[in-house]
Design a protein around this motif. Structure first.
Motif, PDB file in Angstrom:
ATOM      1  N   LYS A 112      -4.139  -1.972  -5.121  1.00 34.69           N
ATOM      2  CA  LYS A 112      -2.742  -1.833  -4.691  1.00 34.69           C
ATOM      3  C   LYS A 112      -2.476  -0.497  -4.005  1.00 34.69           C
ATOM      4  O   LYS A 112      -1.713  -0.416  -3.046  1.00 34.69           O
ATOM      5  CB  LYS A 112      -1.807  -2.009  -5.889  1.00 34.69           C
ATOM      6  N   GLN A 113      -3.111   0.553  -4.529  1.00 33.55           N
ATOM      7  CA  GLN A 113      -2.895   1.877  -3.940  1.00 33.55           C
ATOM      8  C   GLN A 113      -3.492   1.958  -2.539  1.00 33.55           C
ATOM      9  O   GLN A 113      -2.888   2.537  -1.623  1.00 33.55           O
ATOM     10  CB  GLN A 113      -3.539   2.950  -4.844  1.00 33.55           C
ATOM     11  N   LYS A 115      -3.830  -0.585  -0.583  1.00 32.12           N
ATOM     12  CA  LYS A 115      -2.947  -1.396   0.259  1.00 32.12           C
ATOM     13  C   LYS A 115      -1.794  -0.548   0.791  1.00 32.12           C
ATOM     14  O   LYS A 115      -1.440  -0.625   1.976  1.00 32.12           O
ATOM     15  CB  LYS A 115      -2.379  -2.578  -0.542  1.00 32.12           C
ATOM     16  N   LEU A 116      -1.217   0.268  -0.096  1.00 31.21           N
ATOM     17  CA  LEU A 116      -0.115   1.127   0.317  1.00 31.21           C
ATOM     18  C   LEU A 116      -0.575   2.156   1.345  1.00 31.21           C
ATOM     19  O   LEU A 116       0.148   2.485   2.296  1.00 31.21           O
ATOM     20  CB  LEU A 116       0.494   1.824  -0.897  1.00 31.21           C
ATOM     21  N   SER A 120       0.707   2.682   5.164  1.00 31.35           N
ATOM     22  CA  SER A 120       1.152   3.990   5.647  1.00 31.35           C
ATOM     23  C   SER A 120       0.468   4.354   6.960  1.00 31.35           C
ATOM     24  O   SER A 120       1.101   4.867   7.888  1.00 31.35           O
ATOM     25  CB  SER A 120       0.860   5.069   4.594  1.00 31.35           C
ATOM     26  N   ASN A 175      10.473   4.150   4.049  1.00 32.23           N
ATOM     27  CA  ASN A 175      10.227   3.228   2.938  1.00 32.23           C
ATOM     28  C   ASN A 175       9.174   2.183   3.286  1.00 32.23           C
ATOM     29  O   ASN A 175       9.149   1.646   4.392  1.00 32.23           O
ATOM     30  CB  ASN A 175      11.527   2.510   2.541  1.00 32.23           C
ATOM     31  N   PRO A 177       7.562  -1.384   1.552  1.00 32.46           N
ATOM     32  CA  PRO A 177       7.773  -2.351   0.452  1.00 32.46           C
ATOM     33  C   PRO A 177       6.598  -2.358  -0.528  1.00 32.46           C
ATOM     34  O   PRO A 177       5.448  -2.132  -0.140  1.00 32.46           O
ATOM     35  CB  PRO A 177       7.898  -3.690   1.179  1.00 32.46           C
ATOM     36  N   HIS A 178       6.900  -2.631  -1.803  1.00 33.41           N
ATOM     37  CA  HIS A 178       5.854  -2.620  -2.832  1.00 33.41           C
ATOM     38  C   HIS A 178       5.507  -4.026  -3.329  1.00 33.41           C
ATOM     39  O   HIS A 178       4.474  -4.198  -3.981  1.00 33.41           O
ATOM     40  CB  HIS A 178       6.294  -1.735  -4.011  1.00 33.41           C
ATOM     41  N   ASP A 179       6.358  -5.012  -3.041  1.00 34.73           N
ATOM     42  CA  ASP A 179       5.993  -6.376  -3.440  1.00 34.73           C
ATOM     43  C   ASP A 179       5.195  -7.035  -2.321  1.00 34.73           C
ATOM     44  O   ASP A 179       5.408  -6.764  -1.137  1.00 34.73           O
ATOM     45  CB  ASP A 179       7.231  -7.194  -3.771  1.00 34.73           C
ATOM     46  N   GLN A 183       5.402  -6.941   1.852  1.00 36.98           N
ATOM     47  CA  GLN A 183       4.325  -6.187   2.498  1.00 36.98           C
ATOM     48  C   GLN A 183       3.703  -7.014   3.623  1.00 36.98           C
ATOM     49  O   GLN A 183       3.400  -6.497   4.704  1.00 36.98           O
ATOM     50  CB  GLN A 183       3.267  -5.787   1.474  1.00 36.98           C
TER      51      GLN A 183
END
Length: 219
Positions: A112-113, A115-116, A120, A175, A177-179, A183
């Protein structure tokens, strides 16, 4: 049988009267129609007025005024709408391909990290693409202020130049999205925006290229 300058100008004025106002499209159509008239005159030995009328009658459906894409009150000859439509189709296909590519890469990433971090990086690339597009577009816009040449590319450029400011809220929104669902939508949206910004520069440069060719041919 070669047409005279007066006959070619007659065709040119007729095209203008039928709403073919973009120089690139007008030259393209004029060349086709002039060739058809020359061939028909040579084959049938008919005079220019008769063949001219016949050929334009054959082209009538292409000059029919049709509503522009995404507009309720703007109309173009079918020829112009087809050219705009072809450009839009190319960009749509490119957007789909890029979206599929980025979404595939995004799905492969399991952490998940990470993915973020991927999101970015993609957004940062989009930010610099936007800034570059604005800078280049402003230069092209200033160059176009002195130009009297019209083209389908210039029309597309001017339309998109005005729209770019709408995306400021997206570009400068930090911002992410986290879901997962949002995403995926985020990646797809960024892909489309990336293609849009690149297309602004593309159509702007294509107009400058056409203007240069026209200048050389007239000199």
């Amino acid at each position: 049988m070669k047409l005279t300058a007066e006959q070619i100008e007659c065709i040119n004025q007729t095209l203008i009267g039928k709403g073919i106002k973009y120089d690139d499209l007008k030259l393209e159509v004029l060349d086709h129609i002039a060739s058809e008239i020359e061939n028909e005159m040579e084959t049938t030995n008919k005079d220019f007025p008769m063949v001219y009328k016949q050929v334009f009658e054959n082209w009538n459906t292409e000059f029919k005024m049709t509503r522009a894409l995404f507009s309720f009150n703007t109309y173009y000859p079918k020829l112009a709408k087809s050219k705009f439509g072809n450009q839009f189709k190319k960009e749509l296909i490119t957007s789909l391909v890029l979206s599929i590519l980025l979404l595939t890469i995004f799905q492969i990433i399991e952490n998940k990290q990470v993915k973020l971090q991927f999101l970015s990086v993609v957004k940062e690339v989009l930010f610099y693409t936007y800034c570059t597009t604005v800078a280049v577009a402003l230069v092209i816009k200033l160059m176009n202020l002195k130009s009297k040449v019209t083209s389908t590319y210039k029309h597309l450029f001017d339309t998109r130049f005005a729209v770019m400011i709408v995306f400021l809220s997206v570009i400068f929104n930090a911002n992410i999205p986290h879901d997962l669902t949002n995403q995926n939508l985020f990646v797809g949206t960024i892909s489309c925006l990336f293609v849009f910004f690149v297309s602004v520069i593309y159509v702007g440069l294509k107009h400058l290229q056409f203007e240069q060719k026209l200048s050389i041919s007239n000199s």
